[in-house]
Scaffold this motif. Structure first.
Motif, mmCIF file in Angstrom:
data_model
loop_
_atom_site.group_PDB
_atom_site.id
_atom_site.type_symbol
_atom_site.label_atom_id
_atom_site.label_comp_id
_atom_site.label_asym_id
_atom_site.label_seq_id
_atom_site.Cartn_x
_atom_site.Cartn_y
_atom_site.Cartn_z
ATOM 1 N N VAL A 77 0.864 -1.187 0.000
ATOM 2 C CA VAL A 77 0.000 0.000 0.000
ATOM 3 C C VAL A 77 0.894 1.229 0.000
ATOM 4 O O VAL A 77 1.806 1.321 0.819
ATOM 5 N N ALA A 78 0.649 2.142 -0.889
ATOM 6 C CA ALA A 78 1.471 3.345 -0.964
ATOM 7 C C ALA A 78 0.653 4.562 -0.553
ATOM 8 O O ALA A 78 -0.567 4.486 -0.379
ATOM 9 N N GLY A 79 1.356 5.686 -0.413
ATOM 10 C CA GLY A 79 0.738 6.881 0.120
ATOM 11 C C GLY A 79 0.523 7.973 -0.901
ATOM 12 O O GLY A 79 0.419 7.711 -2.104
ATOM 13 N N THR A 80 0.495 9.197 -0.411
ATOM 14 C CA THR A 80 0.093 10.336 -1.214
ATOM 15 C C THR A 80 1.239 11.215 -1.677
ATOM 16 O O THR A 80 1.013 12.200 -2.376
ATOM 17 N N ILE A 81 2.463 10.871 -1.297
ATOM 18 C CA ILE A 81 3.613 11.721 -1.587
ATOM 19 C C ILE A 81 4.283 11.257 -2.876
ATOM 20 O O ILE A 81 4.701 10.100 -2.983
ATOM 21 N N SER A 82 4.443 12.151 -3.830
ATOM 22 C CA SER A 82 4.978 11.757 -5.132
ATOM 23 C C SER A 82 6.405 11.226 -5.031
ATOM 24 O O SER A 82 6.776 10.312 -5.771
ATOM 25 N N GLN A 83 7.189 11.741 -4.090
ATOM 26 C CA GLN A 83 8.590 11.334 -4.004
ATOM 27 C C GLN A 83 8.765 9.876 -3.609
ATOM 28 O O GLN A 83 9.837 9.312 -3.804
ATOM 29 N N GLU A 84 7.733 9.245 -3.064
ATOM 30 C CA GLU A 84 7.891 7.854 -2.651
ATOM 31 C C GLU A 84 7.706 6.884 -3.814
ATOM 32 O O GLU A 84 8.007 5.701 -3.687
#
Length: 124
Positions: free
Chosen positions: A103-110
């Motif tokens: 599951v990933a998040g909302t930050i583009s850098q990740e």
């Protein structure tokens, strides 16, 4: 890293629907959580929504929740963004992105894999 190619953008009118696709290649797609971001002229890239590896978990930015739906077909290595009730403020270049995680998040850098983007223009 997977390679990502978006398609399906175009010019539509307020209230119309559009479905974007993002085809992945070069990796095991089912290992990646996927997301959609967008960037309007003169603005920073904005998180739109994300979907987990399995497709069971999704999340959206408030401005699109209830209008946009992310889904994926792991057998076809493709993630989709169904956009309904489009508004002029949805006008942007839409990018899909992938991260090798559950599951990933909302930050583009990740995110470490990105497509080239597809233009969506909503006229009033």
């Amino acid at each position: 890293q997977v390679q990502l190619v978006e398609s399906g953008g175009g010019l539509v009118q307020t209230g119309d629907s559009l479905r974007l696709s993002c085809a992945a290649s070069g990796g095991t797609f089912s290992n990646y959580a996927m997301a959609w971001f967008r960037q309007a002229p003169g603005k920073e890239r904005e998180f739109v929504g994300t979907i987990s590896r399995s497709g069971r978990t999704t999340s959206y930015v408030d401005s699109v929740r209830g209008r946009f739906t992310i889904s994926r077909d792991n057998a076809k290595n493709t993630v989709f963004l169904q956009m309904n009730m489009l508004k002029p403020e949805d006008t942007a270049v839409y990018y899909c992105a992938g991260k090798r995680t559950t599951v990933a998040g909302t930050i583009s850098q990740e995110y470490d894999s990105w497509g080239q983007g597809t233009q969506v223009t909503v006229s009033s």
